[in-house]
Design a protein around this motif. Structure first.
Motif, PDB file in Angstrom:
ATOM      1  N   ALA B  67      -0.317  -5.499  -4.250  1.00  0.00           N
ATOM      2  CA  ALA B  67      -1.743  -5.443  -3.918  1.00  0.00           C
ATOM      3  C   ALA B  67      -2.286  -4.034  -4.133  1.00  0.00           C
ATOM      4  N   GLU B  68      -1.505  -3.019  -3.756  1.00  0.00           N
ATOM      5  CA  GLU B  68      -1.976  -1.654  -3.921  1.00  0.00           C
ATOM      6  C   GLU B  68      -2.095  -1.293  -5.389  1.00  0.00           C
ATOM      7  N   GLU B  70      -2.654  -3.366  -7.829  1.00  0.00           N
ATOM      8  CA  GLU B  70      -3.798  -4.078  -8.386  1.00  0.00           C
ATOM      9  C   GLU B  70      -5.095  -3.412  -7.954  1.00  0.00           C
ATOM     10  N   ALA B  71      -5.135  -2.943  -6.710  1.00  0.00           N
ATOM     11  CA  ALA B  71      -6.325  -2.234  -6.249  1.00  0.00           C
ATOM     12  C   ALA B  71      -6.522  -0.956  -7.056  1.00  0.00           C
ATOM     13  N   ALA B  72      -5.410  -0.235  -7.312  1.00  0.00           N
ATOM     14  CA  ALA B  72      -5.505   0.997  -8.097  1.00  0.00           C
ATOM     15  C   ALA B  72      -6.002   0.690  -9.504  1.00  0.00           C
ATOM     16  N   VAL B  73      -5.468  -0.364 -10.073  1.00  0.00           N
ATOM     17  CA  VAL B  73      -5.904  -0.762 -11.417  1.00  0.00           C
ATOM     18  C   VAL B  73      -7.398  -1.077 -11.413  1.00  0.00           C
ATOM     19  N   GLU B  74      -7.814  -1.751 -10.356  1.00  0.00           N
ATOM     20  CA  GLU B  74      -9.231  -2.108 -10.258  1.00  0.00           C
ATOM     21  C   GLU B  74     -10.098  -0.854 -10.156  1.00  0.00           C
ATOM     22  N   THR B  75      -9.700   0.029  -9.253  1.00  0.00           N
ATOM     23  CA  THR B  75     -10.510   1.234  -9.034  1.00  0.00           C
ATOM     24  C   THR B  75     -10.531   2.129 -10.260  1.00  0.00           C
ATOM     25  N   ALA B  97       0.874   4.805  -3.553  1.00  0.00           N
ATOM     26  CA  ALA B  97       1.817   3.691  -3.561  1.00  0.00           C
ATOM     27  C   ALA B  97       3.085   4.013  -4.335  1.00  0.00           C
ATOM     28  N   ALA B  98       3.207   5.241  -4.821  1.00  0.00           N
ATOM     29  CA  ALA B  98       4.331   5.568  -5.702  1.00  0.00           C
ATOM     30  C   ALA B  98       5.666   5.409  -4.974  1.00  0.00           C
TER      31      ALA B  98
END
Lengths: 192, 192
Positions: B67-68, B70-75, B97-98
């Motif tokens: 989820a994190e 995907e959120a990073a990809v989105e942002t 999230a690394a």
DNA sequence: CCAGTGTGAGACAAAGATGTCTCACATGGG
DNA sequence: CCCATGTGAGACATCTTTGTCTCACACTGG
């Protein structure tokens, strides 16, 4: 090294056992001693005769990986010629040990007890010195620290080995992909 | 999602438990449920009330990490502007999230059962598409495949997170070091 | 042929982790 | 005030892995 030969041909090849153990543990780090033994084609009893326990097995793998890395460093002659060429030779030589290295890299529990890490520290120092030499000769960028370049090399070797076992990249491309990506970042880009 | 609030303030923060579990398991992947619980400041019983077992905990960590990412990809808006900038934004956003990603990356046992990997395949596709877009726009070299660049990004994120926790590199340099090394290799070098 | 050596298979107890349970306690709301 | 909820501590059985042992078998060398 004292007596190289086996008196009985039934004797298992200790190194081959370590090889298959490394290959298995790289894929499944929680593999059982029984699984390791079966992967090596021997029984658990025999495995236990050669390695007193799981710790001893991991220690042996650590020693093997370290020895292979040191041999690769030796063969690559890191101090000869341009640093870029030395890095390329190093990756080429270290490729057969990449899978084992990937396993050891993730087995960070080893580094809690500070026993064997002397060898790894020496290896780190060799690699760091290589990258520093490249910086001082003007080949490598100076905004990426030698320590980071060393860590990045480990990471790329690990992910490269993993990608090969997963079939995502061809084994023949291993050296090229790693070296090109690493050096493309480490080499100072000539401004146009 | 039906009832968001807690009636009693004593309720543990599920996400915070996952955070500390990720931090611990990144360092010691074989940590006990008891160790995970103590690291989160709760008892083993409470940990077991929230996550049925170790498998469920790891699955929850997997879902959180996914989820994190995907959120990073989105942002990061990977499709906007030059691919190099998109990669930089992605690494910056994915940095928190690394550590969790590094743990999940080594927990390759998950990928034996092919259940949750659909989400990861989708993430892989997004990243691969980004690198492919960079190649087609002429920004990135074409001798490094998008798949390899994706794997290399994972590897660099993992080794970077590990180097930060080990104190070998400063946390503030994380994004810069990774992006510069990755892009320096992925960007086509302007020939002089 | 026969002794020696290494191996495989299996039994066995010990250790550790896990999952489940009960009980006592603290806090917050009615 | 009192009850409900969530938690901590601990006991407990179960399961897995480990480490050790014994015994039978295969192969080698003399």
């Amino acid at each position: 090294m004292s007596h190289m030969g086996y008196r009985c041909l039934m004797a298992v090849d200790r190194e081959q056992v370590l090889r298959s153990a490394a290959a298995l543990l790289t894929r499944k780090s929680t593999a059982t001693m029984d699984e390791v033994a079966r992967a090596a084609g021997i029984s658990r009893a025999t495995l236990h005769r050669h390695f007193a326990g799981r710790d001893a097995l991991v220690r042996a793998l650590e020693a093997l990986g370290l020895a292979e890395c040191e041999a690769a460093v030796e063969t690559a002659r890191l101090d000869d010629g341009p640093a870029a060429g030395a890095v390329r030779r190093l990756v080429r030589e270290i490729e057969p040990a990449a899978g084992l290295l990937a396993f050891l890299y993730t087995e960070n529990q080893l580094f809690e007890g500070e026993e064997q890490n002397e060898g790894w520290a020496r290896l780190d120092a060799r690699l760091t010195a290589l990258f520093r030499r490249g910086q001082e000769s003007g080949e490598f960028r100076i905004d990426l620290t030698p320590v980071w370049l060393t860590e990045a090399l480990y990471g790329l070797l690990a992910s490269g080995a993993w990608a090969v076992t997963e079939g995502r990249v061809a084994r023949n491309d291993f050296t090229h992909l790693i070296v090109e990506l690493l050096l493309g970042g480490a080499l100072r880009r000539e401004e146009s």
